[in-house]
Write a protein that holds these residues in place. Structure first.
Motif, PDB file in Angstrom:
ATOM      1  N   THR A 185     -53.438   4.755  42.851  1.00 56.80           N
ATOM      2  CA  THR A 185     -53.214   6.201  42.960  1.00 56.80           C
ATOM      3  C   THR A 185     -54.478   6.927  42.506  1.00 56.80           C
ATOM      4  OG1 THR A 185     -52.426   6.652  40.711  1.00 56.80           O
ATOM      5  CG2 THR A 185     -50.781   5.870  42.304  1.00 56.80           C
ATOM      6  N   ASP A 186     -54.476   8.232  42.719  1.00 57.17           N
ATOM      7  CA  ASP A 186     -55.563   9.074  42.215  1.00 57.17           C
ATOM      8  C   ASP A 186     -55.199   9.711  40.882  1.00 57.17           C
ATOM      9  OD1 ASP A 186     -57.100   8.574  44.480  1.00 57.17           O
ATOM     10  OD2 ASP A 186     -56.306  10.304  45.559  1.00 57.17           O
ATOM     11  N   LYS A 187     -54.022   9.395  40.360  1.00 55.72           N
ATOM     12  CA  LYS A 187     -53.553   9.986  39.106  1.00 55.72           C
ATOM     13  C   LYS A 187     -54.324   9.406  37.932  1.00 55.72           C
ATOM     14  CE  LYS A 187     -48.806  10.302  40.742  1.00 55.72           C
ATOM     15  NZ  LYS A 187     -47.434   9.834  40.494  1.00 55.72           N
ATOM     16  N   TYR A 188     -54.658  10.284  36.988  1.00 53.11           N
ATOM     17  CA  TYR A 188     -55.317   9.816  35.775  1.00 53.11           C
ATOM     18  C   TYR A 188     -55.019  10.769  34.627  1.00 53.11           C
ATOM     19  CZ  TYR A 188     -59.004  13.337  36.418  1.00 53.11           C
ATOM     20  OH  TYR A 188     -59.690  14.511  36.547  1.00 53.11           O
ATOM     21  N   GLN A 189     -55.242  10.270  33.416  1.00 48.31           N
ATOM     22  CA  GLN A 189     -55.169  11.062  32.188  1.00 48.31           C
ATOM     23  C   GLN A 189     -56.387  10.715  31.362  1.00 48.31           C
ATOM     24  OE1 GLN A 189     -51.158   9.847  30.775  1.00 48.31           O
ATOM     25  NE2 GLN A 189     -50.831  12.036  30.516  1.00 48.31           N
ATOM     26  N   GLU A 190     -56.794  11.660  30.530  1.00 43.42           N
ATOM     27  CA  GLU A 190     -57.936  11.411  29.654  1.00 43.42           C
ATOM     28  C   GLU A 190     -57.495  11.445  28.196  1.00 43.42           C
ATOM     29  OE1 GLU A 190     -61.538  12.954  32.501  1.00 43.42           O
ATOM     30  OE2 GLU A 190     -60.979  14.213  30.815  1.00 43.42           O
ATOM     31  N   PHE A 191     -58.113  10.583  27.420  1.00 40.39           N
ATOM     32  CA  PHE A 191     -57.799  10.449  26.007  1.00 40.39           C
ATOM     33  C   PHE A 191     -59.101  10.310  25.226  1.00 40.39           C
ATOM     34  CE2 PHE A 191     -54.436   8.502  28.491  1.00 40.39           C
ATOM     35  CZ  PHE A 191     -53.277   8.998  27.922  1.00 40.39           C
ATOM     36  N   TRP A 192     -59.064  10.682  23.955  1.00 47.47           N
ATOM     37  CA  TRP A 192     -60.145  10.363  23.020  1.00 47.47           C
ATOM     38  C   TRP A 192     -59.661   9.145  22.255  1.00 47.47           C
ATOM     39  CZ3 TRP A 192     -64.823  12.217  23.384  1.00 47.47           C
ATOM     40  CH2 TRP A 192     -65.011  13.438  24.027  1.00 47.47           C
ATOM     41  N   VAL A 193     -60.434   8.067  22.304  1.00 48.29           N
ATOM     42  CA  VAL A 193     -60.011   6.822  21.668  1.00 48.29           C
ATOM     43  C   VAL A 193     -61.089   6.288  20.744  1.00 48.29           C
ATOM     44  CG1 VAL A 193     -58.463   6.203  23.565  1.00 48.29           C
ATOM     45  CG2 VAL A 193     -60.829   5.381  23.589  1.00 48.29           C
ATOM     46  N   HIS A 194     -60.661   5.479  19.817  1.00 42.64           N
ATOM     47  CA  HIS A 194     -61.554   4.809  18.867  1.00 42.64           C
ATOM     48  C   HIS A 194     -61.692   3.356  19.318  1.00 42.64           C
ATOM     49  CE1 HIS A 194     -59.947   8.245  16.719  1.00 42.64           C
ATOM     50  NE2 HIS A 194     -61.047   8.204  15.986  1.00 42.64           N
ATOM     51  N   PRO A 195     -62.871   2.949  19.741  1.00 44.74           N
ATOM     52  CA  PRO A 195     -63.050   1.574  20.220  1.00 44.74           C
ATOM     53  C   PRO A 195     -62.544   0.509  19.248  1.00 44.74           C
ATOM     54  CG  PRO A 195     -64.962   2.856  20.786  1.00 44.74           C
ATOM     55  CD  PRO A 195     -64.101   3.736  19.905  1.00 44.74           C
ATOM     56  N   MET A 196     -62.707   0.721  17.941  1.00 43.19           N
ATOM     57  CA  MET A 196     -62.264  -0.297  16.995  1.00 43.19           C
ATOM     58  C   MET A 196     -60.748  -0.484  17.041  1.00 43.19           C
ATOM     59  SD  MET A 196     -62.887  -0.862  12.938  1.00 43.19           S
ATOM     60  CE  MET A 196     -64.542  -1.472  13.107  1.00 43.19           C
ATOM     61  N   PHE A 197     -59.984   0.605  17.080  1.00 43.44           N
ATOM     62  CA  PHE A 197     -58.523   0.494  17.155  1.00 43.44           C
ATOM     63  C   PHE A 197     -58.115  -0.362  18.346  1.00 43.44           C
ATOM     64  CE2 PHE A 197     -55.898   3.106  14.369  1.00 43.44           C
ATOM     65  CZ  PHE A 197     -56.813   3.927  13.756  1.00 43.44           C
ATOM     66  N   LEU A 198     -58.692  -0.052  19.502  1.00 41.45           N
ATOM     67  CA  LEU A 198     -58.281  -0.709  20.734  1.00 41.45           C
ATOM     68  C   LEU A 198     -58.844  -2.119  20.855  1.00 41.45           C
ATOM     69  CD1 LEU A 198     -58.571   2.300  23.186  1.00 41.45           C
ATOM     70  CD2 LEU A 198     -56.703   1.671  21.668  1.00 41.45           C
ATOM     71  N   SER A 199     -60.092  -2.318  20.466  1.00 47.14           N
ATOM     72  CA  SER A 199     -60.739  -3.621  20.594  1.00 47.14           C
ATOM     73  C   SER A 199     -60.082  -4.696  19.737  1.00 47.14           C
ATOM     74  CB  SER A 199     -62.218  -3.525  20.208  1.00 47.14           C
ATOM     75  OG  SER A 199     -62.902  -2.723  21.124  1.00 47.14           O
ATOM     76  N   LEU A 200     -59.588  -4.325  18.589  1.00 48.39           N
ATOM     77  CA  LEU A 200     -58.971  -5.296  17.691  1.00 48.39           C
ATOM     78  C   LEU A 200     -57.604  -5.760  18.172  1.00 48.39           C
ATOM     79  CD1 LEU A 200     -59.886  -3.823  14.212  1.00 48.39           C
ATOM     80  CD2 LEU A 200     -60.809  -5.882  15.283  1.00 48.39           C
ATOM     81  N   GLN A 201     -57.005  -5.007  19.092  1.00 47.14           N
ATOM     82  CA  GLN A 201     -55.638  -5.324  19.494  1.00 47.14           C
ATOM     83  C   GLN A 201     -55.488  -5.662  20.974  1.00 47.14           C
ATOM     84  OE1 GLN A 201     -52.734  -2.716  17.145  1.00 47.14           O
ATOM     85  NE2 GLN A 201     -54.594  -1.474  17.250  1.00 47.14           N
ATOM     86  N   SER A 202     -56.556  -5.505  21.738  1.00 48.56           N
ATOM     87  CA  SER A 202     -56.493  -5.749  23.178  1.00 48.56           C
ATOM     88  C   SER A 202     -57.762  -6.462  23.630  1.00 48.56           C
ATOM     89  CB  SER A 202     -56.355  -4.419  23.927  1.00 48.56           C
ATOM     90  OG  SER A 202     -56.734  -4.536  25.278  1.00 48.56           O
ATOM     91  N   PHE A 203     -57.573  -7.627  24.242  1.00 46.78           N
ATOM     92  CA  PHE A 203     -58.741  -8.370  24.709  1.00 46.78           C
ATOM     93  C   PHE A 203     -59.479  -7.605  25.798  1.00 46.78           C
ATOM     94  CE2 PHE A 203     -60.918 -11.574  27.298  1.00 46.78           C
ATOM     95  CZ  PHE A 203     -61.771 -12.069  26.330  1.00 46.78           C
ATOM     96  N   GLN A 204     -58.760  -6.918  26.676  1.00 46.83           N
ATOM     97  CA  GLN A 204     -59.411  -6.148  27.739  1.00 46.83           C
ATOM     98  C   GLN A 204     -60.270  -5.030  27.156  1.00 46.83           C
ATOM     99  OE1 GLN A 204     -59.716  -6.755  31.001  1.00 46.83           O
ATOM    100  NE2 GLN A 204     -58.629  -8.653  30.610  1.00 46.83           N
ATOM    101  N   PHE A 205     -59.758  -4.323  26.154  1.00 52.22           N
ATOM    102  CA  PHE A 205     -60.561  -3.283  25.525  1.00 52.22           C
ATOM    103  C   PHE A 205     -61.743  -3.887  24.771  1.00 52.22           C
ATOM    104  CE2 PHE A 205     -56.876  -0.287  25.917  1.00 52.22           C
ATOM    105  CZ  PHE A 205     -57.549   0.665  26.653  1.00 52.22           C
ATOM    106  N   PHE A 206     -61.520  -5.011  24.121  1.00 47.99           N
ATOM    107  CA  PHE A 206     -62.608  -5.688  23.421  1.00 47.99           C
ATOM    108  C   PHE A 206     -63.738  -5.994  24.393  1.00 47.99           C
ATOM    109  CE2 PHE A 206     -64.660  -9.724  22.270  1.00 47.99           C
ATOM    110  CZ  PHE A 206     -65.191  -9.372  21.046  1.00 47.99           C
ATOM    111  N   THR A 207     -63.401  -6.586  25.531  1.00 48.13           N
ATOM    112  CA  THR A 207     -64.387  -6.932  26.557  1.00 48.13           C
ATOM    113  C   THR A 207     -65.072  -5.683  27.104  1.00 48.13           C
ATOM    114  OG1 THR A 207     -63.069  -8.870  27.167  1.00 48.13           O
ATOM    115  CG2 THR A 207     -64.706  -8.131  28.757  1.00 48.13           C
ATOM    116  N   LEU A 208     -64.293  -4.670  27.413  1.00 50.49           N
ATOM    117  CA  LEU A 208     -64.834  -3.425  27.959  1.00 50.49           C
ATOM    118  C   LEU A 208     -65.831  -2.780  27.003  1.00 50.49           C
ATOM    119  CD1 LEU A 208     -64.731  -1.083  30.089  1.00 50.49           C
ATOM    120  CD2 LEU A 208     -62.859  -0.143  28.721  1.00 50.49           C
TER     121      LEU A 208
END
Length: 136
Positions: free
Chosen positions: A47-70
């Motif tokens: 789809t063309d649908k999206y949302q934007e967020f402000w995120v902290h890489p450390m929060f996401l990287s420690l809990q998600s392998f995909q975010f860690f890699t990204l």
């Protein structure tokens, strides 16, 4: 690798300990622009649908392998600007993000019980992002 821990002041700290500490400051940082946040644009698959967020890489990287890699790739390539990802369910992404920041499984399950489609989307996003299932 994140399995071993996170280097803090030159020492290796178990990542579960770091996650617990981050969860304690959750309300002060969730989706708030701070010095250590990055813009994340989340697209729903096909789809063309999206949302934007402000995120902290450390929060996401420690809990998600995909975010860690990204975030590792972005760091290695010195990329700047809006980070974009694609996930199966945009509607449930905010719930998954909330869980990653808050760490309260009971809240995640309460929300999932409300709507079967929302629950399906949550599980699809968790699988897609390779969120550490050991914490479930």
């Amino acid at each position: 690798m994140i399995v071993e821990g996170v280097e803090v002041n030159g020492e290796l700290t178990p990542y579960l300990y770091v996650i617990e500490k981050l969860h304690r400051i959750r309300n002060y940082v969730i989706n708030k622009k701070t010095n250590d946040t990055v813009p994340l644009r989340v697209y729903e698959t096909d789809t063309d649908k999206y949302q934007e967020f402000w995120v902290h890489p450390m929060f996401l990287s420690l809990q998600s392998f995909q975010f860690f890699t990204l975030f590792e790739e972005i760091k290695e390539n010195n990329e700047e600007g809006i980070i974009e990802i694609e996930i199966p369910s945009l509607k449930s992404f905010a719930v998954v993000l909330y869980y990653l920041y808050i760490g309260d499984k009971s809240k995640l399950f309460e929300i999932a019980i409300i709507d079967e489609n929302l629950c399906k989307g949550i599980m699809e996003n968790i699988e897609c992002l390779e969120i550490n299932m050991a914490s479930f």
